[in-house]
Design a protein around this motif. Structure first.
Motif, PDB file in Angstrom:
ATOM      1  N   SER A 174      -9.045  -2.167  12.014  1.00 22.66           N
ATOM      2  CA  SER A 174     -10.714  -2.997  12.455  1.00 22.66           C
ATOM      3  C   SER A 174     -11.798  -2.231  12.202  1.00 22.66           C
ATOM      4  N   ARG A 175     -12.645  -3.074  12.478  1.00 23.75           N
ATOM      5  CA  ARG A 175     -14.137  -1.974  12.497  1.00 23.75           C
ATOM      6  C   ARG A 175     -14.689  -0.879  13.518  1.00 23.75           C
ATOM      7  N   VAL A 215     -11.612   2.923   9.513  1.00 19.81           N
ATOM      8  CA  VAL A 215     -12.894   1.992  10.836  1.00 19.81           C
ATOM      9  C   VAL A 215     -13.982   2.408   9.966  1.00 19.81           C
ATOM     10  N   GLU A 218     -14.335   0.872   6.346  1.00 18.44           N
ATOM     11  CA  GLU A 218     -14.372  -0.676   6.945  1.00 18.44           C
ATOM     12  C   GLU A 218     -16.113  -1.478   6.980  1.00 18.44           C
ATOM     13  N   THR A 219     -16.231   0.011   8.681  1.00 19.93           N
ATOM     14  CA  THR A 219     -17.495  -0.749   9.231  1.00 19.93           C
ATOM     15  C   THR A 219     -18.607  -0.619   7.934  1.00 19.93           C
TER      16      THR A 219
END
Length: 279
Positions: A174-175, A215, A218-219
């Protein structure tokens, strides 16, 4: 090592030129064995162990593990073997002359409950081989293995192993929540003068190391190590523009080697540090 381990290797006779490096969540070991007629050993660990024959090999390798795995064949350069956590692996080598390396991945490398892996011996996996060879190259080139570099490659290796070999696929990342990113960024900016480990940044974000690494990338689009390096170079560039010399700027942002600092500075900014002093 930053995690509980039962890492144990008993090989008779012992290998020469042994080298090791540790970081939060992992360990690297390497060694060389001159021509030896017979070698026997036992390995058991709380971690996932990946072993690679870097050069040379053995006429015969026999493997017996207490989790049911059996292998009887040659050992060849580039061969990759996997020993799952808490699985005792007994080996016997005949007519061996080889250089080898291994990487231990702690459960913290994997998000939540660690995946289940089945053991294997002497597989052909170019990615694992290349990554372990890079750890070996980096350690031999510098004389030491940068813990942050080892940690980053270990997380990449863990992500790959979970995707390629785990019984169930890893959960999607996820972020990172804005408040976590802000807290981590502030901590990094305040501690650029010293080494920073992924486990330390994960603790600031109140997350497990494996989940944080995924994450964060990903962010932000970069790994935690890449982010820290970029912030170090940005701080150093500001110091150089303010009149600091290269050695002073490098030391202020945690680089013990000015030459290593200069290479990274040029790679990130496209110019040498001396050019920043002239602007």
């Amino acid at each position: 090592m930053g995690h509980t381990t039962m890492y144990r290797r008993v090989h008779e006779p012992e290998a020469s030129d042994r080298r090791s490096a540790v970081w939060p969540g992992g360990r690297f070991d390497a060694g060389r064995r001159a021509l030896t007629r017979s070698v026997e050993g036992v390995t058991r660990s709380a971690d996932l162990i990946l072993l690679v024959t870097l050069r040379g090999g053995a006429r015969r390798l026999e493997v017996r593990s207490d989790c049911g795995h059996r292998y009887d064949g040659t050992d060849f350069a580039g061969a990759v073997s996997l020993a799952p956590p808490d699985c005792e692996r007994r080996i016997r080598l005949q007519d061996v002359e080889a250089e080898w390396a291994s990487v231990a991945l702690a459960p913290s490398v994997f998000e939540g409950r660690p995946p289940v892996f089945a053991p294997f011996s002497n597989a052909d996996d170019p990615f694992v081989r290349a990554l372990v060879c890079e750890l070996d190259r980096a350690q031999q080139s510098a004389g030491v293995l940068d813990p942050a570099y080892g940690e980053t490659l270990a997380y990449a290796l863990g992500r790959y192993m979970a995707s390629r070999y785990a019984a169930a696929p890893a959960q999607a990342a996820s972020r990172l929540a804005p408040w976590r990113l802000k807290r981590v960024t502030a901590f990094v900016e305040a501690h650029l003068h010293r080494p920073l480990a992924i486990a330390e940044l994960a603790a600031i974000a109140e997350m497990s190391s494996g989940h944080f690494h995924r994450v964060f990338r990903e962010t932000t689009g970069v790994s935690p190590l890449g982010f820290v390096t970029e912030r170090r170079i940005a701080r150093a560039e500001a110091l150089l523009r303010g009149g600091a010399d290269v050695v002073e700027a490098a030391a202020a942002v945690g680089f013990a080697s000015p030459s290593h600092f200069a290479r990274l500075f040029r790679r990130i900014t496209g110019r040498p540090p001396s050019a920043a002093r002239r602007t």
